[in-house]
Motif scaffolding. Structure first.
Motif, PDB file in Angstrom:
ATOM      1  N   ASP A 180     -51.674   6.128  74.528  1.00  0.00           N
ATOM      2  CA  ASP A 180     -50.707   5.473  73.652  1.00  0.00           C
ATOM      3  C   ASP A 180     -51.180   5.525  72.191  1.00  0.00           C
TER       4      ASP A 180
ATOM      5  N   CYS B 177     -50.023  10.415  74.878  1.00  0.00           N
ATOM      6  CA  CYS B 177     -50.904  10.228  76.032  1.00  0.00           C
ATOM      7  C   CYS B 177     -51.328  11.603  76.543  1.00  0.00           C
TER       8      CYS B 177
ATOM      9  N   HIS C   2     -47.115   7.357  70.187  1.00  0.00           N
ATOM     10  CA  HIS C   2     -47.381   7.014  71.592  1.00  0.00           C
ATOM     11  C   HIS C   2     -47.837   8.226  72.416  1.00  0.00           C
TER      12      HIS C   2
ATOM     13  N   GLY D 181     -45.186  11.212  74.784  1.00  0.00           N
ATOM     14  CA  GLY D 181     -45.257  10.911  73.366  1.00  0.00           C
ATOM     15  C   GLY D 181     -44.668  12.029  72.520  1.00  0.00           C
TER      16      GLY D 181
END
Length: 622
Positions: free
Chosen positions: A330, A319, A317, A367
């Motif tokens: 993501d 970013c 995830h 993330g």
């Protein structure tokens, strides 16, 4: 054919370094010639000499009278106070001078001489000239025409210089590495642009697809001499190998004969007759041939990679944004053992930023990134070229390691390792500041590979490397027992090395494509055709008008109407499933091809059934 350029007995040296000696060649109108040589053999020097930027020791260079020559330097320079559009017209022609005079007039209160300038602008079609300049700049992704040159990156400056050369429409075009700093779309645009124009061309490039598609002749500087090949890059490879085999055979014969003649020279008394003196002179000529180095046409490098475990890296995830520009949105990915990934995408889509996040140089906004404990990175970056210029080449390498382990008990000394990357013993004991830009890149690559990494991250490794070095690197990466990520605009290199691609489309849109660059390009073209075919029926759809006089639907037509509704729903569901699959980036090449062929047939069938449904819907249903 009309001769545009004739070079006769040209010699150039820098002190004790002799680049080429008494080379001669000519270029006629319409010829498109590619120049190939190892880094440090004098490619850029030769182009600078031909462009009048550098002197030479001996020889003669003759251009046809009144031809216009355009030259793209490898590292162009402009006054910092110029805007992009002004730099584009810098070192121009009479039309450019007229445009500059018009712009100065417009900035002067009262616009003195405007009527005269307007008439001249109209007569010289200068309006089209400026429009063409802006059009070419836009194709090269330069959109802010008023931006000052001092704020441009090196890559942007190279693209402005390319536009500068192209808009002048010279009769004879000299290009030094024109594809450096161009993304794949720009390279393909330039290919097409040069293909549809009848310009005469001399070009240095490492991009072998570009060379193959643009040039019809090759000249090569090798061992200070020049060789010509009347064909494209593929033909050159074949004929060059034949030349190398013939040269090696000649050297082998000379060595055999040399041993016999050397024994005769030692036996014979000093006072010799005429025949003996003739044989003595022939002996010294033979000695020159016998002492030549044979060509090693199969340079190979097989450096042992460190052990790498099953956990490589896992991105969860991620970013990353810079203001409104999204780089990662993501993004999640699990890297596999021995995976070889290529990264492609236009400039500014975040390829280098992604690499820097992986290497820990940049931090993601959110993330998590987990790197396996056994991973040892080897990172070749665009801005990592930093050496002590006063060191000798061999010392740069021995400071890292004096011996390089190859595995299976084999090892190379630092000097032997450098020879695999085409550094001769003489060059190894030369100072770094004497190396060409390409040779420094090659040395930097050596320092990365000799540390025995098991995960190579290569950011634009092909820029400024000669074709021979690229071939060595390609074979090394194909046999590399570790993981590889390559960011490159070199399509040939990507096709040789990678198993699959991460395609950066911009704004965080990243797709995984299962195949090399040629597979991806083929799929993109097929998808564009299918999208076009899918849109066409919508534009040509016939409008049916309900008639006043209506009849009742028969039982058979009613059954057909109901069946059509079911079939149309099924076809639409199948169409949506195919479109989702094509956009997912998870299909293999065969599946992509199969589904791409099915989609237009499906659209035709859907349109046919929809039209029949419309016809039946106009009939009154009992």
């Amino acid at each position: 054919m009309v001769a545009y350029l004739q070079v006769e007995d040209l010699t150039k040296s820098f002190g004790e370094l002799l680049l080429f000696e008494k080379i001669s060649f000519g270029i006629a109108q319409g010829q498109r010639v590619g120049l190939i040589a190892k880094n440090g053999s004098g490619k850029t020097t030769l182009l600078n000499i031909l462009a009048g930027r550098e002197g030479y020791d001996e020889g003669r260079i003759t251009y046809r009278n009144d031809i216009r020559v355009g030259y793209l330097e490898q590292s162009p320079h402009y006054p910092e106070d110029l805007s992009v559009i002004e730099a584009c017209f810098y070192h121009g022609n009479a039309v450019v001078d007229l445009i500059r005079e018009y712009e100065k007039c417009m900035e002067t209160p009262g616009n003195p001489g405007l009527d005269r300038l307007l008439a001249q602008m109209e007569q010289e079609k200068a309006w089209d000239y400026e429009r063409k300049a802006k059009q070419i700049l836009s194709q090269l992704k330069i959109h802010d025409f008023s931006q000052k040159v001092k704020f441009l990156s090196g890559g942007q400056l190279k693209r402005v210089a390319l536009a500068n050369v192209l808009i002048t429409e010279p009769d004879f075009l000299i290009l030094d590495e024109p594809t450096n700093h161009l993304d794949l779309d720009m390279v393909e645009w330039l290919e097409e642009y040069l293909g549809r124009n009848s310009v005469t061309l001399l070009m240095v490039t490492h991009d072998r697809y570009f060379l193959d598609r643009v040039c019809s002749e090759i000249i090569e500087i090798d061992n200070r001499q020049i060789y010509g090949y009347k064909g494209n890059y593929s033909y050159y490879l074949e004929k060059r190998q034949e030349r190398i085999d013939a040269t090696n055979a000649e050297i082998a014969r000379a060595n055999n004969l040399y041993r016999t003649e050397l024994e005769w020279m030692r036996r014979m008394p000093q006072a010799r007759g005429h025949k003996a003196r003739y044989r003595e002179e022939a002996f010294y000529d033979l000695e020159k041939v016998a002492r030549q180095r044979t060509y090693d046409a199969s340079v190979k490098l097989d450096v042992k990679a460190s052990y790498i475990g099953s956990k490589i890296f896992e991105a969860e995830h991620l970013c990353k944004s810079f203001g409104d520009l999204k780089i990662l949105d993501d993004f999640s990915y699990i890297f596999s053992r021995y995976e070889k990934m290529g990264i492609v995408g236009n400039n500014g889509t975040g390829k280098s930023t992604f690499i820097k996040i992986l290497m820990g140089i940049e931090k993601p906004d959110s993330g998590k990134l987990e790197i396996g404990e056994t991973v040892r990175f080897g990172y070749y970056s665009q801005d990592g070229l930093k050496f002590d210029e006063q060191m000798k080449v061999i010392d740069v390498v021995t400071d890292i390691a004096e011996v390089i382990e190859l595995g299976n008990g084999k090892r190379l000394t630092a000097s032997q390792f450098l020879q695999h990357f085409l550094f001769t013993p003489e060059t190894q004991h030369s100072y770094v500041y004497k190396l060409s830009g390409g040779e420094k890149r090659r040395l930097y690559l050596c320092t990365v590979l000799m540390r025995n990494p098991n995960f190579l991250v290569l950011d634009e490794p092909t820029n400024d490397l000669d074709i021979v070095t690229l071939q060595v690197l390609e074979e090394y990466l194909q046999n590399f027992k570790g993981c590889v990520i390559v960011v490159s605009h070199d399509r040939y290199f990507m096709d040789k090395v990678v198993d699959h691609l991460l395609v950066f489309n911009g704004q965080g849109d990243i797709r995984d494509f299962p195949g090399n660059y040629s597979d991806y390009r083929e799929w993109k073209e097929a998808k564009a055709e299918h999208d076009k075919a899918a849109e066409k029926p919508k534009e040509e759809k016939v409008k049916y008008v309900r008639q006043d006089t209506r009849r009742r639907m028969t039982f058979k037509e009613k059954r057909e109407f109901e069946q059509l509704e079911k079939e149309i729903a099924e076809l639409e569901a199948e169409k949506k499933a195919i479109e989702d699959a094509l956009c997912s980036g998870t299909l293999g090449v065969d599946e992509l091809t199969e589904k791409s062929k099915r989609l237009p047939l499906l659209n035709d069938e859907l349109d046919e059934k929809s039209m029949r449904w419309l016809e039946l819907s106009e009939i009154e249903n009992p």
